[in-house]
Design a protein around this motif. Structure first.
Motif, mmCIF file in Angstrom:
data_model
loop_
_atom_site.group_PDB
_atom_site.id
_atom_site.type_symbol
_atom_site.label_atom_id
_atom_site.label_comp_id
_atom_site.label_asym_id
_atom_site.label_seq_id
_atom_site.Cartn_x
_atom_site.Cartn_y
_atom_site.Cartn_z
ATOM 1 N N ILE A 1 0.812 -1.218 0.000
ATOM 2 C CA ILE A 1 0.000 0.000 0.000
ATOM 3 C C ILE A 1 0.851 1.276 0.000
ATOM 4 O O ILE A 1 0.567 2.199 -0.764
ATOM 5 C CB ILE A 1 -0.994 0.008 1.187
ATOM 6 C CG1 ILE A 1 -1.854 -1.261 1.197
ATOM 7 C CG2 ILE A 1 -1.855 1.265 1.186
ATOM 8 C CD1 ILE A 1 -2.616 -1.533 -0.077
ATOM 9 N N PRO A 2 1.918 1.368 0.813
ATOM 10 C CA PRO A 2 2.709 2.604 0.780
ATOM 11 C C PRO A 2 3.290 2.904 -0.602
ATOM 12 O O PRO A 2 3.275 4.057 -1.050
ATOM 13 C CB PRO A 2 3.814 2.353 1.805
ATOM 14 C CG PRO A 2 3.226 1.350 2.748
ATOM 15 C CD PRO A 2 2.371 0.461 1.883
ATOM 16 N N SER A 3 3.791 1.888 -1.301
ATOM 17 C CA SER A 3 4.347 2.129 -2.641
ATOM 18 C C SER A 3 3.251 2.476 -3.639
ATOM 19 O O SER A 3 3.429 3.363 -4.479
ATOM 20 C CB SER A 3 5.133 0.913 -3.128
ATOM 21 O OG SER A 3 6.351 0.811 -2.426
ATOM 22 N N LEU A 4 2.125 1.792 -3.565
ATOM 23 C CA LEU A 4 1.006 2.120 -4.457
ATOM 24 C C LEU A 4 0.588 3.570 -4.263
ATOM 25 O O LEU A 4 0.365 4.308 -5.222
ATOM 26 C CB LEU A 4 -0.179 1.189 -4.202
ATOM 27 C CG LEU A 4 -0.005 -0.263 -4.625
ATOM 28 C CD1 LEU A 4 -1.167 -1.107 -4.115
ATOM 29 C CD2 LEU A 4 0.128 -0.381 -6.137
ATOM 30 N N LYS A 5 0.500 3.970 -3.001
ATOM 31 C CA LYS A 5 0.113 5.343 -2.684
ATOM 32 C C LYS A 5 1.153 6.341 -3.194
ATOM 33 O O LYS A 5 0.812 7.368 -3.772
ATOM 34 C CB LYS A 5 -0.058 5.457 -1.159
ATOM 35 C CG LYS A 5 -0.669 6.747 -0.701
ATOM 36 C CD LYS A 5 -1.123 6.691 0.734
ATOM 37 C CE LYS A 5 -0.005 6.630 1.727
ATOM 38 N NZ LYS A 5 -0.456 6.747 3.119
ATOM 39 N N GLY A 6 2.430 6.026 -3.021
ATOM 40 C CA GLY A 6 3.495 6.924 -3.470
ATOM 41 C C GLY A 6 3.513 7.092 -4.980
ATOM 42 O O GLY A 6 3.643 8.209 -5.484
ATOM 43 N N PHE A 7 3.350 5.994 -5.707
ATOM 44 C CA PHE A 7 3.345 6.112 -7.163
ATOM 45 C C PHE A 7 2.081 6.819 -7.649
ATOM 46 O O PHE A 7 2.123 7.575 -8.619
ATOM 47 C CB PHE A 7 3.520 4.742 -7.830
ATOM 48 C CG PHE A 7 4.945 4.285 -7.828
ATOM 49 C CD1 PHE A 7 5.888 4.921 -8.622
ATOM 50 C CD2 PHE A 7 5.359 3.242 -7.013
ATOM 51 C CE1 PHE A 7 7.221 4.522 -8.620
ATOM 52 C CE2 PHE A 7 6.684 2.836 -7.000
ATOM 53 C CZ PHE A 7 7.614 3.471 -7.805
ATOM 54 N N HIS A 8 0.977 6.605 -6.960
ATOM 55 C CA HIS A 8 -0.259 7.317 -7.313
ATOM 56 C C HIS A 8 -0.064 8.826 -7.162
ATOM 57 O O HIS A 8 -0.520 9.609 -7.993
ATOM 58 C CB HIS A 8 -1.415 6.823 -6.440
ATOM 59 C CG HIS A 8 -2.719 7.467 -6.780
ATOM 60 N ND1 HIS A 8 -3.184 8.579 -6.113
ATOM 61 C CD2 HIS A 8 -3.647 7.175 -7.713
ATOM 62 C CE1 HIS A 8 -4.346 8.940 -6.625
ATOM 63 N NE2 HIS A 8 -4.646 8.109 -7.593
ATOM 64 N N ARG A 9 0.634 9.238 -6.112
ATOM 65 C CA ARG A 9 0.905 10.670 -5.898
ATOM 66 C C ARG A 9 1.675 11.277 -7.072
ATOM 67 O O ARG A 9 1.562 12.463 -7.341
ATOM 68 C CB ARG A 9 1.721 10.871 -4.625
ATOM 69 C CG ARG A 9 0.898 10.853 -3.383
ATOM 70 C CD ARG A 9 1.692 11.419 -2.202
ATOM 71 N NE ARG A 9 0.806 11.479 -1.065
ATOM 72 C CZ ARG A 9 0.795 10.591 -0.075
ATOM 73 N NH1 ARG A 9 1.643 9.590 -0.079
ATOM 74 N NH2 ARG A 9 -0.061 10.701 0.903
ATOM 75 N N ASN A 10 2.474 10.458 -7.733
ATOM 76 C CA ASN A 10 3.248 10.937 -8.878
ATOM 77 C C ASN A 10 2.491 10.829 -10.193
ATOM 78 O O ASN A 10 3.053 11.093 -11.245
ATOM 79 C CB ASN A 10 4.560 10.154 -9.008
ATOM 80 C CG ASN A 10 5.664 10.749 -8.179
ATOM 81 O OD1 ASN A 10 5.528 11.817 -7.610
ATOM 82 N ND2 ASN A 10 6.767 10.053 -8.094
ATOM 83 N N GLY A 11 1.241 10.408 -10.129
ATOM 84 C CA GLY A 11 0.442 10.340 -11.343
ATOM 85 C C GLY A 11 0.490 9.012 -12.065
ATOM 86 O O GLY A 11 -0.041 8.885 -13.162
#
Length: 176
Positions: free
Chosen positions: A123-133
């Motif tokens: 979840i943390p990586s999914l969230k981080g990449f989502h923040r970058n579009g």
């Protein structure tokens, strides 16, 4: 892209080996010397994050190292792999900031698609990449039979994409 830590990006150096307290998780990849490995460092040059960014020129090296678990990159594509944030710096938005600062460098101007494979439970990586579009478009499916792995890349199902977007939206509301 803001993080809660002031950081800069530089190429990996020998002194970065195991600087992330990861038990030498990617030691062999470091030894293979496949370009380009980047680290994020604090003002005092403390290494807090690492990632590789492969371009199409590394297709053969990537395939020799990883096998067939990644698609062959086109000239305008790149692949992020080996993402790792030091445990003391997790939750501080280091990864999205480091990815952003890496991708805006001049040598990546012609890149139109950056691919990264993230486990659906990370979840943390999914969230981080989502923040970058980043948005999902394919999934990697692996099937094993008699010690032989068959890998295929299939378009994202609407159900899985919807699930991802709901997860990303929900987590953004909780942490913004």
């Amino acid at each position: 892209m803001d993080s809660k830590v002031d950081l800069s990006i530089r190429l990996f150096e020998d002194s970065d080996v195991n600087a992330l307290d990861e038990g030498m998780r990617h030691a062999r990849l470091v030894q293979e010397n496949i370009p380009d490995c980047y680290v994020a460092v604090t003002k005092d040059n403390t290494t807090i994050y690492r990632q590789w960014l492969f371009k199409h020129q590394q297709n053969n090296q990537v395939a020799n190292y990883f096998g067939n678990i990644f698609p062959s990159l086109k000239e305008d594509e790149a692949l992020i792999e080996g993402v790792f944030t030091h445990p003391d710096y997790r939750g501080l938005r280091v990864m999205p900031n480091a990815v952003y600062k890496t991708l805006i460098q001049d040598q990546y101007k012609g890149i139109n698609r950056v691919i990264v494979f993230v486990d659906e439970n990370n979840i943390p990586s999914l969230k981080g990449f989502h923040r970058n579009g980043f948005r999902p478009y394919i999934t990697r499916q692996e099937k094993w039979f008699l010690f032989y792995r068959k890998v295929s890349f299939v378009p994202m199902t609407t159900k899985l994409e919807y699930s991802y977007l709901n997860l990303a939206s929900a987590t953004n509301l909780q942490t913004s």
